[in-house]
Design a protein around this motif. Sequence first.
Motif, short mmCIF file in Angstrom:
data_model
loop_
_atom_site.label_atom_id
_atom_site.label_comp_id
_atom_site.label_asym_id
_atom_site.label_seq_id
_atom_site.Cartn_x
_atom_site.Cartn_y
_atom_site.Cartn_z
N HIS A 22 6.40 -3.02 -8.24
CA HIS A 22 5.31 -2.18 -7.73
C HIS A 22 4.42 -1.73 -8.88
O HIS A 22 4.91 -1.44 -9.97
CB HIS A 22 5.86 -0.97 -6.97
CG HIS A 22 6.45 -1.35 -5.66
ND1 HIS A 22 5.75 -1.31 -4.48
CD2 HIS A 22 7.67 -1.84 -5.34
CE1 HIS A 22 6.52 -1.74 -3.49
NE2 HIS A 22 7.69 -2.06 -3.99
N ARG A 26 1.89 3.60 -8.71
CA ARG A 26 2.85 4.06 -7.70
C ARG A 26 4.06 4.75 -8.34
O ARG A 26 4.93 5.22 -7.67
CB ARG A 26 3.35 2.88 -6.86
CG ARG A 26 2.26 2.08 -6.24
CD ARG A 26 1.85 2.69 -4.91
NE ARG A 26 0.89 1.84 -4.26
CZ ARG A 26 -0.33 2.22 -3.97
NH1 ARG A 26 -0.74 3.41 -4.26
NH2 ARG A 26 -1.15 1.40 -3.36
N ASP A 40 -2.49 4.95 2.85
CA ASP A 40 -2.74 5.29 1.46
C ASP A 40 -3.37 6.66 1.33
O ASP A 40 -4.11 7.10 2.21
CB ASP A 40 -3.69 4.27 0.83
CG ASP A 40 -3.02 2.94 0.54
OD1 ASP A 40 -1.79 2.92 0.37
OD2 ASP A 40 -3.74 1.92 0.50
N ALA A 41 -3.08 7.31 0.23
CA ALA A 41 -3.72 8.59 -0.05
C ALA A 41 -5.21 8.38 -0.27
O ALA A 41 -5.63 7.31 -0.72
CB ALA A 41 -3.09 9.20 -1.31
N TRP A 45 -8.40 5.48 -6.55
CA TRP A 45 -7.31 4.65 -7.04
C TRP A 45 -6.52 4.03 -5.91
O TRP A 45 -5.92 2.96 -6.08
CB TRP A 45 -6.39 5.47 -7.94
CG TRP A 45 -7.07 5.88 -9.19
CD1 TRP A 45 -7.50 7.13 -9.52
CD2 TRP A 45 -7.48 5.02 -10.26
NE1 TRP A 45 -8.13 7.12 -10.74
CE2 TRP A 45 -8.13 5.82 -11.21
CE3 TRP A 45 -7.35 3.66 -10.51
CZ2 TRP A 45 -8.65 5.32 -12.39
CZ3 TRP A 45 -7.87 3.16 -11.69
CH2 TRP A 45 -8.50 3.99 -12.61
N ASN A 46 -6.48 4.64 -4.78
CA ASN A 46 -5.71 4.11 -3.66
C ASN A 46 -6.56 3.39 -2.63
O ASN A 46 -6.11 2.44 -2.03
CB ASN A 46 -4.93 5.24 -2.99
CG ASN A 46 -3.87 5.79 -3.90
OD1 ASN A 46 -3.10 5.03 -4.47
ND2 ASN A 46 -3.83 7.09 -4.06
N ARG A 47 -7.77 3.85 -2.42
CA ARG A 47 -8.60 3.26 -1.38
C ARG A 47 -9.80 2.49 -1.92
O ARG A 47 -10.44 1.77 -1.19
CB ARG A 47 -9.08 4.34 -0.42
CG ARG A 47 -7.91 5.01 0.28
CD ARG A 47 -8.27 5.45 1.63
NE ARG A 47 -7.09 6.00 2.27
CZ ARG A 47 -7.13 6.61 3.41
NH1 ARG A 47 -8.26 6.75 4.04
NH2 ARG A 47 -6.04 7.07 3.94
N TYR A 51 -7.16 -1.14 -6.86
CA TYR A 51 -5.90 -1.81 -6.55
C TYR A 51 -6.01 -2.72 -5.32
O TYR A 51 -5.10 -2.82 -4.52
CB TYR A 51 -4.77 -0.79 -6.40
CG TYR A 51 -4.40 -0.22 -7.74
CD1 TYR A 51 -3.51 -0.89 -8.56
CD2 TYR A 51 -4.99 0.94 -8.20
CE1 TYR A 51 -3.21 -0.41 -9.82
CE2 TYR A 51 -4.69 1.45 -9.45
CZ TYR A 51 -3.79 0.76 -10.25
OH TYR A 51 -3.49 1.25 -11.50
N LYS A 52 -7.15 -3.37 -5.20
CA LYS A 52 -7.35 -4.37 -4.15
C LYS A 52 -7.35 -5.74 -4.84
O LYS A 52 -7.77 -5.87 -5.98
CB LYS A 52 -8.69 -4.16 -3.43
CG LYS A 52 -8.89 -2.77 -2.84
CD LYS A 52 -7.97 -2.51 -1.68
CE LYS A 52 -8.14 -1.09 -1.16
NZ LYS A 52 -8.56 -1.01 0.20
N THR A 71 -4.26 -2.12 0.12
CA THR A 71 -4.02 -1.83 -1.28
C THR A 71 -2.81 -2.62 -1.75
O THR A 71 -1.83 -2.74 -1.04
CB THR A 71 -3.75 -0.32 -1.47
OG1 THR A 71 -4.86 0.39 -0.95
CG2 THR A 71 -3.55 0.04 -2.91
N GLN A 73 0.53 -3.41 -3.17
CA GLN A 73 1.76 -2.63 -3.29
C GLN A 73 2.75 -3.27 -4.26
O GLN A 73 3.46 -2.60 -4.97
CB GLN A 73 2.43 -2.47 -1.92
CG GLN A 73 1.60 -1.72 -0.92
CD GLN A 73 1.46 -0.25 -1.26
OE1 GLN A 73 2.38 0.36 -1.75
NE2 GLN A 73 0.30 0.31 -1.02
#
Length: 92
Positions: A22, A26, A40-41, A45-47, A51-52, A71, A73
């Motif tokens: 991971h 994370r 996702d939060a 950074w998450n959306r 991280y795509k 995202t 994982q």
Amino acid sequence: EMNGEPLPRDHGYPLRVLVPGHVGVRQVKWLTEVKLAEEDAPGMWNRGLAYKVFGPSVTSVTEEEIAATPTMQEMPVQSMIAEPRPNAKLDA
């Protein structure tokens, strides 16, 4: 322990949990609470794009495509240590 020394606070002392496979974002170093969520939060950074994963032929994406892409994982294995083999004796 890290490099034969007690784990320093800057690296997560007294306990640091690593989740193999991971991405590092994370693996938060300091926790004050844990929440289980189905999505996702919020946050870049998450959306956002950070991280795509898009294929190498993709040269541009729209905001809608970014939002619709899950995202990342898990990280695929990208390298391995083949030598020296476990318990091998090496010449000094």
